[in-house]
Design a protein around this motif. Structure first.
Motif, mmCIF file in Angstrom:
data_model
loop_
_atom_site.group_PDB
_atom_site.id
_atom_site.type_symbol
_atom_site.label_atom_id
_atom_site.label_comp_id
_atom_site.label_asym_id
_atom_site.label_seq_id
_atom_site.Cartn_x
_atom_site.Cartn_y
_atom_site.Cartn_z
ATOM 1 N N ASN A 1 -18.144 -20.648 15.008
ATOM 2 C CA ASN A 1 -17.872 -19.469 15.842
ATOM 3 C C ASN A 1 -17.428 -18.272 15.028
ATOM 4 N N ARG A 2 -18.184 -18.018 13.977
ATOM 5 C CA ARG A 2 -17.980 -16.795 13.213
ATOM 6 C C ARG A 2 -19.270 -15.995 13.362
ATOM 7 N N LEU A 3 -20.223 -16.186 12.469
ATOM 8 C CA LEU A 3 -21.486 -15.457 12.600
ATOM 9 C C LEU A 3 -22.611 -16.428 12.933
ATOM 10 N N ALA B 1 -25.579 -19.057 -6.547
ATOM 11 C CA ALA B 1 -24.226 -18.790 -7.056
ATOM 12 C C ALA B 1 -23.609 -17.706 -6.182
ATOM 13 N N VAL B 2 -22.585 -18.075 -5.416
ATOM 14 C CA VAL B 2 -21.934 -17.104 -4.525
ATOM 15 C C VAL B 2 -20.861 -16.368 -5.334
ATOM 16 N N VAL B 3 -21.080 -15.075 -5.533
ATOM 17 C CA VAL B 3 -20.216 -14.308 -6.444
ATOM 18 C C VAL B 3 -19.638 -13.078 -5.755
ATOM 19 N N LYS B 4 -19.377 -13.222 -4.459
ATOM 20 C CA LYS B 4 -18.773 -12.092 -3.742
ATOM 21 C C LYS B 4 -17.337 -11.880 -4.219
ATOM 22 N N ALA B 5 -16.692 -10.831 -3.675
ATOM 23 C CA ALA B 5 -15.298 -10.502 -4.021
ATOM 24 C C ALA B 5 -15.107 -10.472 -5.538
ATOM 25 N N ALA C 1 -24.796 -25.830 2.729
ATOM 26 C CA ALA C 1 -23.601 -26.343 2.051
ATOM 27 C C ALA C 1 -22.908 -25.331 1.142
ATOM 28 N N ASN C 2 -21.598 -25.201 1.319
ATOM 29 C CA ASN C 2 -20.741 -24.486 0.361
ATOM 30 C C ASN C 2 -20.206 -25.516 -0.651
ATOM 31 N N SER C 3 -19.253 -25.105 -1.500
ATOM 32 C CA SER C 3 -18.753 -26.021 -2.539
ATOM 33 C C SER C 3 -18.291 -27.348 -1.953
ATOM 34 N N ALA C 4 -17.436 -27.275 -0.925
ATOM 35 C CA ALA C 4 -16.853 -28.505 -0.388
ATOM 36 C C ALA C 4 -17.929 -29.414 0.194
ATOM 37 N N ILE D 1 -32.086 -16.766 8.835
ATOM 38 C CA ILE D 1 -31.585 -16.731 10.215
ATOM 39 C C ILE D 1 -30.366 -17.648 10.293
ATOM 40 N N LYS D 2 -29.214 -17.038 10.555
ATOM 41 C CA LYS D 2 -27.982 -17.829 10.580
ATOM 42 C C LYS D 2 -27.744 -18.365 11.990
ATOM 43 N N LEU D 3 -27.506 -19.666 12.041
ATOM 44 C CA LEU D 3 -27.324 -20.317 13.342
ATOM 45 C C LEU D 3 -25.866 -20.692 13.549
ATOM 46 N N VAL E 1 -28.137 -25.025 -2.041
ATOM 47 C CA VAL E 1 -26.692 -25.035 -1.789
ATOM 48 C C VAL E 1 -26.126 -23.671 -2.154
ATOM 49 N N ARG E 2 -25.038 -23.301 -1.492
ATOM 50 C CA ARG E 2 -24.409 -21.991 -1.731
ATOM 51 C C ARG E 2 -23.016 -22.246 -2.303
ATOM 52 N N CYS E 3 -22.916 -22.119 -3.606
ATOM 53 C CA CYS E 3 -21.693 -22.543 -4.272
ATOM 54 C C CYS E 3 -20.905 -21.355 -4.826
ATOM 55 N N GLY E 4 -19.641 -21.258 -4.414
ATOM 56 C CA GLY E 4 -18.780 -20.207 -4.934
ATOM 57 C C GLY E 4 -17.674 -20.778 -5.798
ATOM 58 N N LEU E 5 -16.644 -21.298 -5.159
ATOM 59 C CA LEU E 5 -15.414 -21.667 -5.880
ATOM 60 C C LEU E 5 -15.649 -22.610 -7.067
ATOM 61 N N MET E 6 -16.518 -23.589 -6.886
ATOM 62 C CA MET E 6 -16.713 -24.559 -7.975
ATOM 63 C C MET E 6 -17.356 -23.929 -9.208
HETATM 64 C C1 LIG Z 1 -21.750 -18.024 3.982
HETATM 65 C C2 LIG Z 1 -21.085 -18.559 2.764
HETATM 66 N N1 LIG Z 1 -21.711 -19.471 2.019
HETATM 67 C C3 LIG Z 1 -21.151 -19.983 0.902
HETATM 68 C C4 LIG Z 1 -19.894 -19.598 0.497
HETATM 69 C C5 LIG Z 1 -19.294 -20.203 -0.745
HETATM 70 O O1 LIG Z 1 -18.159 -20.946 -0.427
HETATM 71 P P1 LIG Z 1 -17.361 -21.756 -1.546
HETATM 72 O O2 LIG Z 1 -16.684 -20.738 -2.406
HETATM 73 O O3 LIG Z 1 -16.394 -22.579 -0.786
HETATM 74 O O4 LIG Z 1 -18.368 -22.540 -2.303
HETATM 75 C C6 LIG Z 1 -19.199 -18.672 1.258
HETATM 76 C C7 LIG Z 1 -17.837 -18.277 0.845
HETATM 77 O O5 LIG Z 1 -16.944 -18.067 1.580
HETATM 78 C C8 LIG Z 1 -19.808 -18.136 2.425
HETATM 79 O O6 LIG Z 1 -19.166 -17.242 3.193
#
Ligand SMILES: Cc1ncc(COP(=O)(O)O)c(C=O)c1O
Length: 367
Positions: free
Chosen positions: A129-131, A32-36, A188-191, A122-124, A204-209
């Motif tokens: 072209n960000r990190l 669960a991506v809960v930044k910001a 994978a992010n939400s999309a 390890i992020k590839l 999976v790394r899900c934030g917005l959904m």
């Molecule tokens: C590295 C990374 N993974 C996952 C997410 C989650 O993205 P989303 O909110 O589109 O699911 C983000 C959000 O920007 C992110 O920076």
């Protein structure tokens, strides 16, 4: 007490959304991506509702601290990694897993060889072209980090577009780089959860959904079986009977075409409601909802107030009064629609609420 502005946060909806997402990616763990500040929903207060997620992901150490302080004992991933030794020590203290994406981090890690125990992701770099490390450095990095539990990660630039050639190229590059390496993988992010099931990976790394909002250009969270978690509302401050030709708001950008009722709503960019929702002649107006009826914004959004055209209510014979609740977005008025009509994204709108907004948390399933 009647609040001026209120973000009502439905914790049951959050739990529901986690279960929907888990079913979309049944072979993968769910971060669960809960930044910001949990995408503007209030990280401290939503932490208990994350209980069914397999891990939490944050951008900053402050966010990690908030999660731990509010009882999150599970896996916690610091997505931006650390920038100096003090941050690395804090990550060790908080027992966070950490994303590494540049060599300076590996040098810092070498100074804490015996104390860092969590997984390093390890992020590839595969095309955004960000990190991320270039693919050809992976073997040397694996060698350098062999004493740690490791994982492999990448992030997509355009996963909101189905069958996008750049995403397919990113997936191919990632697969080619990690082929034969038996480590957990996260892409994978939400999309991408929706559009690229072949990239679900181990987690999976899900934030917005999580928050019931769609990451796609069209449609809204409800179309995906999600429930919006936030209902953002304000109050009508005044109702004015304007005459044909009257100009409304700063710079008089809206001219009344006939005698009409105008509602003044207690919300503005000082609360995080976007100035870009100001009406522009000829463009699609942003809508607010009053007594179940959508009313367009007229004139400019100011710091504390904006105006709406009350003729849609009048046409139904419904009276508006000062004190009436006005919905800015929520289950009945998707934030995706506002984002689309002003050329923004729901992420920005949700994260943009300011400290002036009151929050209420509830578990009753009502919004
Ligand atoms: C590295 C990374 N993974 C996952 C997410 C989650 O993205 P989303 O909110 O589109 O699911 C983000 C959000 O920007 C992110 O920076």
């Amino acid at each position: 007490m009647q609040f001026r502005t209120l973000a009502r946060i439905d914790l049951n909806a959050l739990t529901h959304n986690i279960s929907v997402i888990a079913k979309l990616a049944p072979q993968s763990l769910l971060m669960a991506v809960v930044k910001a500040n949990a995408y503007g929903h209030g990280l401290a207060s939503i932490t208990p509702a994350l209980a069914t997620a397999d891990a939490a992901g944050v951008a900053t150490l402050e966010e990690a601290t908030t999660l731990r302080a509010n009882g999150w004992q599970g896996r916690l991933v610091l997505l931006q990694g650390f920038a100096n030794v003090a941050e690395l020590d804090a990550a060790i203290e908080l027992e966070t897993e950490v994303v590494v994406h540049q060599h300076s981090q590996l040098e810092l890690l070498a100074t804490r060889r015996d104390s860092f125990k969590q997984r390093l992701w390890i992020k590839l770099e595969t095309g955004m072209n960000r990190l991320g490390f270039p693919a050809d450095q992976l073997n040397a990095i694996l060698q350098q980090l062999q004493q740690y539990p490791l994982g492999l990660m990448t992030h997509f630039a355009s996963a909101d577009e189905p069958d996008n050639s750049s995403v397919l190229a990113q997936i191919s590059r990632f697969e080619a780089t990690v082929a034969g390496i038996d480590l957990p993988k996260t892409l994978a992010n939400s999309a991408a959860i929706l559009n690229y099931p072949q990239a679900h990976g181990d987690m999976v790394r899900c934030g917005l959904m999580l928050f019931g909002v769609s990451p796609l250009a069209q449609g809204c969270g409800a179309n995906l079986g999600l429930r919006p978690v936030m209902r953002f509302s304000s109050r009508l401050l005044a109702v004015k009977a304007c005459q044909a030709g009257d100009l409304v708001g700063y710079n008089g950008t809206y001219s009344c075409s006939e005698n009409m009722p105008i509602g003044v709503v207690a919300i503005g960019y000082g609360d995080g409601y976007p100035y870009l929702a100001s009406s522009h002649t000829g463009e699609k107006s942003a809508m607010l909802m009053l007594k179940g009826v959508k009313c367009p914004i007229v004139g400019r959004v100011s710091m504390d107030m904006l105006s709406i055209d009350l003729r849609p209510l009048q046409a139904l014979g419904v009276q508006a009064e000062s004190g009436d609740e006005v919905i800015l977005w929520g289950p009945e008025l998707p934030v995706e629609n506002l984002a689309c009509s002003i050329g923004s994204i729901p992420y920005e709108l949700l994260c943009g609420l300011t400290g002036r907004v009151n929050y209420q948390y509830h578990e009753d399933g009502t919004s």
